[in-house]
Motif scaffolding. Structure first.
Motif, PDB file in Angstrom:
ATOM      1  N   VAL A 201     -52.864 -19.371  13.537  1.00  0.00           N
ATOM      2  CA  VAL A 201     -53.956 -18.378  13.570  1.00  0.00           C
ATOM      3  C   VAL A 201     -54.558 -18.259  14.966  1.00  0.00           C
ATOM      4  CG1 VAL A 201     -54.496 -18.702  11.138  1.00  0.00           C
ATOM      5  CG2 VAL A 201     -55.661 -20.103  12.837  1.00  0.00           C
ATOM      6  N   PHE A 202     -53.904 -18.884  15.962  1.00  0.00           N
ATOM      7  CA  PHE A 202     -54.364 -18.858  17.358  1.00  0.00           C
ATOM      8  C   PHE A 202     -55.806 -19.355  17.483  1.00  0.00           C
ATOM      9  CE2 PHE A 202     -50.949 -15.721  17.169  1.00  0.00           C
ATOM     10  CZ  PHE A 202     -50.179 -16.115  18.236  1.00  0.00           C
ATOM     11  N   PHE A 203     -56.126 -20.382  16.694  1.00  0.00           N
ATOM     12  CA  PHE A 203     -57.478 -20.929  16.709  1.00  0.00           C
ATOM     13  C   PHE A 203     -57.809 -21.583  18.052  1.00  0.00           C
ATOM     14  CE2 PHE A 203     -60.671 -24.195  15.772  1.00  0.00           C
ATOM     15  CZ  PHE A 203     -61.604 -23.454  15.060  1.00  0.00           C
ATOM     16  N   TRP A 204     -56.793 -22.095  18.740  1.00  0.00           N
ATOM     17  CA  TRP A 204     -57.013 -22.800  20.000  1.00  0.00           C
ATOM     18  C   TRP A 204     -57.503 -21.868  21.106  1.00  0.00           C
ATOM     19  CZ3 TRP A 204     -53.776 -21.615  24.214  1.00  0.00           C
ATOM     20  CH2 TRP A 204     -52.671 -20.820  23.912  1.00  0.00           C
ATOM     21  N   ALA A 319     -48.729 -13.007   7.617  1.00  0.00           N
ATOM     22  CA  ALA A 319     -49.566 -13.086   8.811  1.00  0.00           C
ATOM     23  C   ALA A 319     -49.251 -14.324   9.643  1.00  0.00           C
ATOM     24  CB  ALA A 319     -51.041 -13.070   8.407  1.00  0.00           C
ATOM     25  N   ILE A 320     -49.170 -15.481   8.992  1.00  0.00           N
ATOM     26  CA  ILE A 320     -48.968 -16.730   9.729  1.00  0.00           C
ATOM     27  C   ILE A 320     -47.553 -16.812  10.290  1.00  0.00           C
ATOM     28  CG2 ILE A 320     -48.866 -19.241   9.489  1.00  0.00           C
ATOM     29  CD1 ILE A 320     -51.135 -19.053   7.483  1.00  0.00           C
ATOM     30  N   SER A 321     -46.551 -16.438   9.493  1.00  0.00           N
ATOM     31  CA  SER A 321     -45.174 -16.507   9.998  1.00  0.00           C
ATOM     32  C   SER A 321     -44.956 -15.524  11.144  1.00  0.00           C
ATOM     33  CB  SER A 321     -44.176 -16.238   8.867  1.00  0.00           C
ATOM     34  OG  SER A 321     -44.416 -14.977   8.265  1.00  0.00           O
ATOM     35  N   LYS A 322     -45.581 -14.348  11.082  1.00  0.00           N
ATOM     36  CA  LYS A 322     -45.456 -13.389  12.180  1.00  0.00           C
ATOM     37  C   LYS A 322     -46.153 -13.915  13.426  1.00  0.00           C
ATOM     38  CE  LYS A 322     -45.497  -9.047  11.244  1.00  0.00           C
ATOM     39  NZ  LYS A 322     -45.896  -7.668  10.849  1.00  0.00           N
ATOM     40  N   ALA A 323     -47.307 -14.569  13.257  1.00  0.00           N
ATOM     41  CA  ALA A 323     -48.013 -15.150  14.402  1.00  0.00           C
ATOM     42  C   ALA A 323     -47.177 -16.247  15.061  1.00  0.00           C
ATOM     43  CB  ALA A 323     -49.359 -15.717  13.950  1.00  0.00           C
ATOM     44  N   LEU A 324     -46.516 -17.075  14.249  1.00  0.00           N
ATOM     45  CA  LEU A 324     -45.670 -18.134  14.811  1.00  0.00           C
ATOM     46  C   LEU A 324     -44.457 -17.543  15.531  1.00  0.00           C
ATOM     47  CD1 LEU A 324     -45.792 -20.749  11.899  1.00  0.00           C
ATOM     48  CD2 LEU A 324     -46.905 -20.908  14.124  1.00  0.00           C
ATOM     49  N   CYS A 325     -43.932 -16.421  15.022  1.00  0.00           N
ATOM     50  CA  CYS A 325     -42.836 -15.742  15.723  1.00  0.00           C
ATOM     51  C   CYS A 325     -43.302 -15.234  17.079  1.00  0.00           C
ATOM     52  CB  CYS A 325     -42.307 -14.585  14.885  1.00  0.00           C
ATOM     53  SG  CYS A 325     -41.313 -15.063  13.462  1.00  0.00           S
TER      54      CYS A 325
END
Length: 342
Positions: A201-204, A319-325
């Motif tokens: 989720v790009f929390f960092w 959403a999460i799998s696309k973000a990791l891609c």
């Protein structure tokens, strides 16, 4: 009714309560995930064991090991209940209990190794815990609905207690370890110590976003580059793998050397891409079944709860799998350029 009479069809659906039978859930929700985790955890433990320790947090490690040990005890008690024959079970039920106990033991070794030798929270362990929490919650409901006597209710209660403890283990394992790493935090990016949930989720990046909301960002406000993206060390590894005598006459020799150097970054996007493909394929089937359900004059509440759970799983998974891609693919391209250019 009992957990199983041994006469059910594996793919039989209990249409009255909108549930799969116990055998189906034991196979697809327990046996397969446990077997995959055992194999991958052995590979991960063996590959990490030779690396140096980078995290020094013995107290936190003991807390995590204590929680996992209690979880192993609960899984052992479940296996004992199955083994003594206090209620009727099939061989698949027994296999599921054995594999869950072995996977719980594998969690101990994986947590030990990844805790001290990896800057990030264990990606494999966190992924397994999160996935099996969703699957175990489904199994717990089916077990309670299928419980016909005190022994079966006891089994279902211990199973639910193991789920609650697994939530605590997941929270412990997902905690960042940056405070226990001996380095200057200003010289390193929080990306280096972020786990799969933070990356997904790009929390960092939130701290930088808040800083940009308050002030105009400058170059000094940007995070340092991840140390794993060091182009010099990567180019040296690439040069070490080059054997010019073998490259002569081999049309794809340079590509093979590059693939050998970047084997891990090249493989990392594959699970996320496969997950994205699977969730995307599920979406039209979900919408079709939902529209069919809403077109009926009377709707069942259990079916509605099932659709709610499915929607959360599918759309959060997309959403999460696309973000990791999006996260892993640019890194792969950057590393390919760094390896081939000084």
């Amino acid at each position: 009714m009992p957990f199983t009479t041994g006469e059910e069809n594996l793919l039989q659906l209990n249409t009255q309560d909108f549930d799969f039978n116990v055998q189906f859930e034991q196979l697809f929700f327990s046996i397969i995930p446990s077997a995959l985790f055992i194999v991958t955890s052995l590979w991960r433990t063996a590959s990490q064991a030779r690396k140096p320790n980078v995290v020094n947090a013995p107290v936190f490690q003991l807390i995590k090991l204590g929680a996992i040990t209690i979880y192993v005890g609960l899984e052992l008690s479940l296996l004992i209940l199955v083994a003594v024959g206090s209620f009727h079970v099939t061989s698949m039920f027994i296999a599921s209990s054995v594999l869950k106990l072995v996977s719980a033991l594998s969690m101990i070794t994986l947590s030990l190794v990844d805790h001290s030798k990896s800057l990030r929270p264990s990606v494999l362990l966190n992924s397994y815990l999160f996935l099996t929490l969703l699957l175990d919650a489904t199994q717990a409901r089916t077990l309670f609905l299928s419980s016909g006597g005190k022994p079966e209710l006891t089994y279902s209660s211990i199973f639910s207690a193991a789920i609650a403890l697994k939530v605590g283990i997941l929270l412990l394992e997902a905690k960042r370890k940056s405070r226990w790493v001996s380095w200057d935090a200003k010289e390193h990016s929080p990306e280096e110590t972020s786990g799969i949930f933070s990356l997904g989720v790009f929390f960092w990046l939130n701290k930088m976003f808040l800083e940009g909301y308050k002030n105009v960002l400058t170059m000094e406000d940007l995070y340092p580059l991840d140390s794993s993206l060091n182009g010099r060390s990567l180019h040296e590894e690439f040069s070490g793998n080059l054997d010019y005598s073998k490259l002569r006459g081999d049309k794809y020799g340079l590509v093979k050397v590059l693939a050998r150097t970047l084997k891990v970054p090249l493989l990392l996007p594959i699970p996320a891409r496969l997950a994205l493909l699977g969730f995307t394929i599920c979406q039209p089937f979900f919408v079709e079944k939902l529209l069919d359900h809403l077109s009926k004059s009377r709707v069942d509440a259990n079916v509605g709860y099932g659709f709610i759970g499915a929607s959360i799983l599918i759309y959060s998974g997309i959403a999460i799998s696309k973000a990791l891609c999006w996260y892993s693919e640019p890194i792969k391209e950057f590393l390919a350029r760094s390896a081939t250019h000084q």
